[in-house]
Scaffold this motif. Structure first.
Motif, short mmCIF file in Angstrom:
data_model
loop_
_atom_site.label_atom_id
_atom_site.label_comp_id
_atom_site.label_asym_id
_atom_site.label_seq_id
_atom_site.Cartn_x
_atom_site.Cartn_y
_atom_site.Cartn_z
N TYR A 154 10.42 4.36 18.60
CA TYR A 154 11.41 4.47 19.67
C TYR A 154 10.90 5.25 20.87
O TYR A 154 11.54 5.27 21.92
CB TYR A 154 12.70 5.08 19.11
N TRP A 155 9.81 5.96 20.70
CA TRP A 155 9.08 6.58 21.80
C TRP A 155 9.79 7.75 22.46
O TRP A 155 9.27 8.34 23.41
CB TRP A 155 8.73 5.55 22.88
N ILE A 156 11.00 8.11 22.01
CA ILE A 156 11.72 9.25 22.60
C ILE A 156 12.33 10.09 21.48
O ILE A 156 12.45 9.65 20.34
CB ILE A 156 12.85 8.81 23.56
N LYS A 157 12.71 11.31 21.82
CA LYS A 157 13.44 12.21 20.93
C LYS A 157 14.91 12.16 21.32
O LYS A 157 15.26 12.25 22.49
CB LYS A 157 12.91 13.63 21.09
N ARG A 172 10.82 -1.67 24.07
CA ARG A 172 10.42 -1.05 25.33
C ARG A 172 10.98 -1.79 26.55
O ARG A 172 10.33 -1.92 27.59
CB ARG A 172 8.89 -0.92 25.42
N ILE A 173 12.22 -2.28 26.41
CA ILE A 173 12.92 -2.82 27.57
C ILE A 173 13.21 -1.68 28.55
O ILE A 173 13.16 -1.85 29.77
CB ILE A 173 14.22 -3.52 27.14
N VAL A 174 13.50 -0.51 27.98
CA VAL A 174 13.62 0.72 28.78
C VAL A 174 12.68 1.76 28.18
O VAL A 174 12.48 1.81 26.96
CB VAL A 174 15.06 1.26 28.80
N THR A 175 12.09 2.58 29.03
CA THR A 175 11.13 3.60 28.57
C THR A 175 11.38 4.91 29.31
O THR A 175 12.06 4.95 30.34
CB THR A 175 9.68 3.15 28.82
N GLY A 176 10.80 5.98 28.76
CA GLY A 176 10.87 7.28 29.42
C GLY A 176 12.29 7.74 29.70
O GLY A 176 13.17 7.66 28.84
N ALA A 219 14.52 6.42 31.58
CA ALA A 219 15.47 5.31 31.52
C ALA A 219 15.94 5.07 30.09
O ALA A 219 17.11 4.75 29.85
CB ALA A 219 14.82 4.04 32.09
N ALA A 220 15.03 5.25 29.12
CA ALA A 220 15.39 5.09 27.71
C ALA A 220 16.35 6.18 27.27
O ALA A 220 17.32 5.93 26.54
CB ALA A 220 14.14 5.10 26.85
N ARG A 221 16.11 7.41 27.73
CA ARG A 221 16.99 8.53 27.37
C ARG A 221 18.38 8.32 27.97
O ARG A 221 19.40 8.61 27.32
CB ARG A 221 16.38 9.83 27.85
N GLU A 222 18.44 7.85 29.21
CA GLU A 222 19.72 7.61 29.87
C GLU A 222 20.46 6.47 29.16
O GLU A 222 21.69 6.53 28.99
CB GLU A 222 19.49 7.27 31.34
N TYR A 223 19.73 5.44 28.78
CA TYR A 223 20.34 4.32 28.07
C TYR A 223 20.95 4.80 26.75
O TYR A 223 22.10 4.47 26.43
CB TYR A 223 19.29 3.24 27.79
N LEU A 224 20.17 5.58 25.99
CA LEU A 224 20.66 6.05 24.69
C LEU A 224 21.88 6.96 24.86
O LEU A 224 22.83 6.90 24.07
CB LEU A 224 19.55 6.79 23.94
#
Length: 443
Positions: A46-49, A76-80, A82-87
């Motif tokens: 998932y690449w994020i915490k 990896r549709i969203v990363t970094g 953007a991924a944290r905000e999505y989650l």
């Protein structure tokens, strides 16, 4: 039942057989099935915490939400950021209890003491076990097949043991994986392998190379970049420093069936021919230093020579051995492992389990070496009062002494807790430990 209710029930059920009955009772719950798969199958990254937000609602975690999160984060549709905000947008729509379940899933620990084997007993092969061949440790017992091969006139191969992070590149997946199946983020740096090694899985170690000098970086730099690749935080510029030192070539049919048939001598020869034929990728891939030998004594000499050059150790392999998804008796590790007695000067709390010990803070009698040691501590050790360790003399195993660049202080590589010492009154000094590390006996 909501997923949070099922997980709470599992957490509060101590007996394995009772946990098994609970899972069996929910065998048709596809949301629970996907939740456990997403949590414990290391193929998913998932690449994020994940962190629990301060805002919550009344939403329930469903299969649809889980599947979307899997697609967006693992895919990896969203990363970094953007991924944290999505989650976070997903989380704030859930109740507090359901939020915690999703956070635990992304952080890969459901905290309910359900093992992978228990999950697979409910849903056959749900949690994928990544095929990997591991080596045994060289000692009198494990070396017996090698002495027998020596007597029979069969060959052996001794190789340099590199000091990097394990990667198995699977060309059918177009990706490299750690030994626990975590996909490594390398920004297409090894895409050339999909054509170069089509039909094979390639095994080896990732090291960091200085792109200006062409020389290998220190253990600390290499391990740091490898950790970033596992966590998904490696930049494209950092990925350009990665170099793949390879030692095995496994046909995909054997890799996927988890049973090899091709002798190592043939696999190594094929690997060498492919690597040598691709000179344009020399900065990204190379064959491990290897030597065909006929006696165990030759391996010991090679091992001592590598230690004298500052290398980590050596690997000894039988030339007629086949690849296997197991710890193999045909591959032995000749590696320096030392022991030390240090004084515990404090403890660090466990990052996930409140009130438990995460690691011990240890130092030499002279105070010139300081290290943190968590490996080797049992569950019983971690729940002890810190006073049972602080001030005590602690026996540990370690691989090497390391010194921080530009500093006078020293630390240790891979310290492992053994036990508390009650029969000595003083910790080792740094000078005493330096003397110990000069003993290069492989046994």
């Amino acid at each position: 039942m909501k997923l949070s209710d099922i997980i709470t029930l599992l957490k509060n059920t101590p007996k394995t057989n009772d946990k098994k009955k609970i899972l069996a009772g929910h065998v048709d719950n596809k949301a629970l099935k996907l939740l456990l798969q997403m949590t414990y199958d290391q193929q998913y990254t998932y690449w994020i915490k994940a962190t629990t937000p301060t805002v919550s609602s009344t939403g329930v975690l469903t299969w649809g939400i889980l599947n979307e999160v899997l697609c967006y984060l693992h895919g990896r549709i969203v990363t970094g950021n953007a991924a944290r905000e999505y989650l976070e947008k997903i989380l704030i729509e859930l109740s507090i209890a359901e939020q915690q379940i999703l956070v635990n899933c992304i952080n890969r620990d459901m905290d309910c003491k359900v093992s992978e084997s228990l999950i697979n007993a409910t849903w056959k092969d749900l949690i994928y076990s990544f095929p990997v061949m591991l080596a045994g440790k060289f000692n009198e017992k494990t070396a017996k097949p090698f002495y027998e091969a020596e007597a029979a006139g069969k060959g052996m191969v001794v190789q340099l043991k590199c000091d990097g992070g394990r990667m198995t590149y699977v060309t059918s997946s177009k990706a490299g994986y750690s030994r626990n199946a975590s996909q490594l983020l390398t920004h297409d740096h090894f895409d050339f392998m999909n054509t170069m090694f089509a039909g094979y899985a390639v095994d080896g170690e990732l090291l960091a190379i200085n792109t200006k000098t062409g020389k290998f970086e220190s253990r600390k730099v290499s391990n740091g970049l490898y950790t970033k690749a596992v966590r998904g935080t490696l930049s494209k510029e950092e990925a350009a420093q990665l170099h793949f030192v390879v030692w095995d070539l496994i046909p995909l049919s054997e890799f996927k069936s988890r049973k090899g048939t091709t002798p190592y001598k043939e696999r190594l020869a094929k690997l060498e021919s492919i690597v040598n034929d691709q000179h344009q990728f020399g900065s990204r891939i190379s064959l491990v230093t290897s030597k065909l030998i006929s006696t165990v004594r030759e391996a010991e000499v090679f091992y001592a020579e590598q230690l004298a050059l500052g290398e980590e150790g050596a690997m000894l392999k039988l030339v007629d051995s086949v690849w296997e998804d197991d710890r193999s008796n045909n591959v032995l590790k000749l590696k320096e492992e030392k022991e030390a007695t240090l004084r515990c000067v404090g403890v660090t709390p466990h990052a996930k389990k409140f009130g438990q010990i995460g690691s011990l803070s240890l130092e030499t009698s002279c105070g010139k070496l300081f290290t943190s040691c968590g490996s080797g501590l049992t569950d019983d050790d971690r729940v002890k009062d810190p006073s049972e360790f602080v001030g005590k003399l602690i026996d540990i195993k370690f691989n090497a002494l390391i010194q921080a660049r530009g500093r006078e202080s020293w630390s240790m590589f891979l310290p492992i807790f053994k036990n508390i010492r009650y029969d000595v009154t003083e910790a080792d000094s740094l000078e005493k430990l330096k003397c110990k590390t000069h003993d290069n006996s492989p046994a």
